[in-house]
Design a protein around this motif. Structure first.
Motif, PDB file in Angstrom:
ATOM      1  N   HIS A   1       8.529   4.126  -1.895  1.00  0.00           N
ATOM      2  CA  HIS A   1       7.529   4.322  -0.849  1.00  0.00           C
ATOM      3  C   HIS A   1       7.059   5.771  -0.852  1.00  0.00           C
ATOM      4  N   HIS A   2       5.766   5.971  -0.915  1.00  0.00           N
ATOM      5  CA  HIS A   2       5.219   7.319  -0.812  1.00  0.00           C
ATOM      6  C   HIS A   2       5.126   7.777   0.636  1.00  0.00           C
ATOM      7  N   ARG A   3       5.047   6.826   1.557  1.00  0.00           N
ATOM      8  CA  ARG A   3       4.841   7.169   2.959  1.00  0.00           C
ATOM      9  C   ARG A   3       5.100   5.951   3.833  1.00  0.00           C
ATOM     10  N   ARG A   4       5.232   6.189   5.114  1.00  0.00           N
ATOM     11  CA  ARG A   4       5.115   5.159   6.135  1.00  0.00           C
ATOM     12  C   ARG A   4       3.880   5.503   6.959  1.00  0.00           C
ATOM     13  N   TYR A   5       3.271   4.522   7.597  1.00  0.00           N
ATOM     14  CA  TYR A   5       2.000   4.725   8.275  1.00  0.00           C
ATOM     15  C   TYR A   5       2.146   4.680   9.792  1.00  0.00           C
ATOM     16  N   ASN A   6       1.194   5.312  10.461  1.00  0.00           N
ATOM     17  CA  ASN A   6       0.940   4.996  11.852  1.00  0.00           C
ATOM     18  C   ASN A   6      -0.495   4.476  11.939  1.00  0.00           C
ATOM     19  N   LYS A   7      -0.955   4.165  13.139  1.00  0.00           N
ATOM     20  CA  LYS A   7      -2.293   3.581  13.264  1.00  0.00           C
ATOM     21  C   LYS A   7      -3.357   4.531  12.724  1.00  0.00           C
ATOM     22  N   HIS A   8      -3.186   5.816  12.986  1.00  0.00           N
ATOM     23  CA  HIS A   8      -4.195   6.793  12.567  1.00  0.00           C
ATOM     24  C   HIS A   8      -4.226   6.926  11.044  1.00  0.00           C
ATOM     25  N   THR A   9      -3.062   7.094  10.425  1.00  0.00           N
ATOM     26  CA  THR A   9      -3.052   7.324   8.978  1.00  0.00           C
ATOM     27  C   THR A   9      -3.467   6.080   8.201  1.00  0.00           C
ATOM     28  N   LEU A  10      -3.148   4.906   8.716  1.00  0.00           N
ATOM     29  CA  LEU A  10      -3.594   3.688   8.046  1.00  0.00           C
ATOM     30  C   LEU A  10      -5.106   3.537   8.174  1.00  0.00           C
ATOM     31  N   SER A  11      -5.637   3.786   9.353  1.00  0.00           N
ATOM     32  CA  SER A  11      -7.082   3.701   9.551  1.00  0.00           C
ATOM     33  C   SER A  11      -7.819   4.699   8.668  1.00  0.00           C
ATOM     34  N   ALA A  12      -7.225   5.894   8.500  1.00  0.00           N
ATOM     35  CA  ALA A  12      -7.865   6.941   7.702  1.00  0.00           C
ATOM     36  C   ALA A  12      -7.962   6.557   6.229  1.00  0.00           C
ATOM     37  N   ALA A  13      -7.093   5.657   5.778  1.00  0.00           N
ATOM     38  CA  ALA A  13      -7.106   5.239   4.371  1.00  0.00           C
ATOM     39  C   ALA A  13      -8.164   4.186   4.082  1.00  0.00           C
ATOM     40  N   VAL A  14      -8.710   3.569   5.123  1.00  0.00           N
ATOM     41  CA  VAL A  14      -9.684   2.489   4.956  1.00  0.00           C
ATOM     42  C   VAL A  14     -11.074   3.089   4.777  1.00  0.00           C
ATOM     43  N   PRO A  15     -11.824   2.654   3.775  1.00  0.00           N
ATOM     44  CA  PRO A  15     -13.147   3.243   3.519  1.00  0.00           C
ATOM     45  C   PRO A  15     -14.170   2.898   4.592  1.00  0.00           C
ATOM     46  N   GLU A  16     -15.268   3.642   4.591  1.00  0.00           N
ATOM     47  CA  GLU A  16     -16.364   3.348   5.500  1.00  0.00           C
ATOM     48  C   GLU A  16     -16.971   1.997   5.151  1.00  0.00           C
ATOM     49  N   GLY A  17     -17.628   1.426   6.127  1.00  0.00           N
ATOM     50  CA  GLY A  17     -18.266   0.137   5.901  1.00  0.00           C
ATOM     51  C   GLY A  17     -17.426  -1.042   6.338  1.00  0.00           C
ATOM     52  N   LEU A  18     -16.276  -0.752   6.942  1.00  0.00           N
ATOM     53  CA  LEU A  18     -15.425  -1.817   7.479  1.00  0.00           C
ATOM     54  C   LEU A  18     -15.185  -1.557   8.959  1.00  0.00           C
ATOM     55  N   GLU A  19     -15.239  -2.608   9.750  1.00  0.00           N
ATOM     56  CA  GLU A  19     -14.954  -2.480  11.171  1.00  0.00           C
ATOM     57  C   GLU A  19     -13.549  -3.001  11.479  1.00  0.00           C
ATOM     58  N   ARG A  20     -12.878  -2.312  12.365  1.00  0.00           N
ATOM     59  CA  ARG A  20     -11.515  -2.699  12.711  1.00  0.00           C
ATOM     60  C   ARG A  20     -11.521  -3.937  13.602  1.00  0.00           C
TER      61      ARG A  20
ATOM     62  N   LEU B   1       0.814  -1.220   0.000  1.00  0.00           N
ATOM     63  CA  LEU B   1       0.000   0.000   0.000  1.00  0.00           C
ATOM     64  C   LEU B   1       0.843   1.264   0.000  1.00  0.00           C
ATOM     65  N   GLU B   2       1.995   1.215   0.657  1.00  0.00           N
ATOM     66  CA  GLU B   2       2.877   2.391   0.719  1.00  0.00           C
ATOM     67  C   GLU B   2       3.460   2.754  -0.638  1.00  0.00           C
ATOM     68  N   HIS B   3       3.377   1.843  -1.597  1.00  0.00           N
ATOM     69  CA  HIS B   3       3.863   2.111  -2.953  1.00  0.00           C
ATOM     70  C   HIS B   3       2.824   2.846  -3.806  1.00  0.00           C
ATOM     71  N   ILE B   4       1.605   2.946  -3.324  1.00  0.00           N
ATOM     72  CA  ILE B   4       0.505   3.473  -4.127  1.00  0.00           C
ATOM     73  C   ILE B   4       0.224   4.916  -3.727  1.00  0.00           C
ATOM     74  N   ALA B   5       0.264   5.810  -4.707  1.00  0.00           N
ATOM     75  CA  ALA B   5       0.141   7.242  -4.427  1.00  0.00           C
ATOM     76  C   ALA B   5      -1.197   7.562  -3.768  1.00  0.00           C
ATOM     77  N   ASN B   6      -2.294   7.133  -4.357  1.00  0.00           N
ATOM     78  CA  ASN B   6      -3.617   7.429  -3.813  1.00  0.00           C
ATOM     79  C   ASN B   6      -4.137   6.202  -3.083  1.00  0.00           C
ATOM     80  N   ASP B   7      -3.706   6.038  -1.849  1.00  0.00           N
ATOM     81  CA  ASP B   7      -4.050   4.838  -1.092  1.00  0.00           C
ATOM     82  C   ASP B   7      -5.530   4.757  -0.762  1.00  0.00           C
TER      83      ASP B   7
END
Length: 242
Positions: free
Chosen positions: A152-171, A109-115
């Motif tokens: 790599h376009h970025r590295r993630y933390n818990k917040h930024t990874l969660s923010a990339a996940v669309p609605e309709g999914l539960e963690r 996922l970190e390789h993809i510009a628009n995650d």
């Protein structure tokens, strides 16, 4: 969407990280359903570790045409199970009716510009109740010339990874892995500043640090590490009485 960016040396180096692969395999194997989509299958190292005859279908989706032949060779040579299929392309190339029990992004996922758009598109192919599994490098403060060199376009933390996940999914899971390796990453970030780890450095990390991390990570409550692992489940829409 931009192409996924890999370097051959990166994939070949990390193919040898058997302890690391066994570590995350143990954590995600329960979420691997009967039909799995692996986005960015590369040279098949992750496929070899995770795919088994428990799956009826494992689709290796890989944008690099050259890697397609290597993946097909592994299947023909029986180094990958016969339930593996290979397709060159992106998530957007899938047919609308193609759906999966599990979709995985292992260091992709970190390789993809628009995650965000990527995950929105891929999760439209996730069956209700199915799992999205993402493993990525953690903490932008650890971004090194190595990250830049391999696209790599970025590295993630818990917040930024969660923010990339669309609605309709539960963690289901969200945790950091490899707390001991994070120390090595800090050393590389501020001391070595190398664009690619040597085979010796990788061997020390995989053979010495990963076994230690497997002990230390649970003791720390998975609150520290140089990788972040997230698992989400697509919610099942409630039945409306008529």
């Amino acid at each position: 969407m931009s192409n996924l960016s890999y370097t051959g040396s990166e994939l070949e180096l990390f193919e040898r990280a058997e302890n690391w692969k066994a570590y995350y395999q143990n954590l995600i194997k329960a979420y691997l359903g009967r039909e799995v989509l692996e986005v960015g299958a590369g040279i098949g190292a992750t496929t070899r570790m995770l795919c088994s005859q428990k799956q009826t279908r494992w689709l290796c989706l890989e944008p690099d045409p050259g890697m397609r032949y290597q993946l097909r060779f592994l299947i023909t040579n029986r180094e990958l199970p016969s339930n593996c299929q290979v397709r060159v392309g992106f998530v957007m190339d899938l047919q609308p009716e193609e759906t999966f029990d599990t979709i995985i992004y292992i260091d992709v996922l970190e390789h993809i510009a628009n995650d965000r758009e990527e995950l929105k598109a891929s999760c439209s192919h996730l069956k209700p109740g199915g799992f999205l599994v993402v493993l990525s490098p953690a903490h932008q403060s650890l971004y090194t010339p190595f990250d830049e060199a391999i696209g790599h376009h970025r590295r993630y933390n818990k917040h930024t990874l969660s923010a990339a996940v669309p609605e309709g999914l539960e963690r289901i899971e969200l945790k950091y892995l490899d707390s001991v390796g994070a120390i090595a990453s800090l050393g590389n970030r501020f001391v070595l500043k190398s664009s690619l780890p040597s085979a010796r450095q990788l061997s020390v990390w995989d053979k010495l640090m990963i076994p230690l991390s497997r002990v230390v990570d649970p003791l720390l409550g998975y609150r520290a590490g140089k990788s972040v692992l997230g698992v989400w489940r697509k919610t099942i829409a409630p039945t409306v009485a008529v």
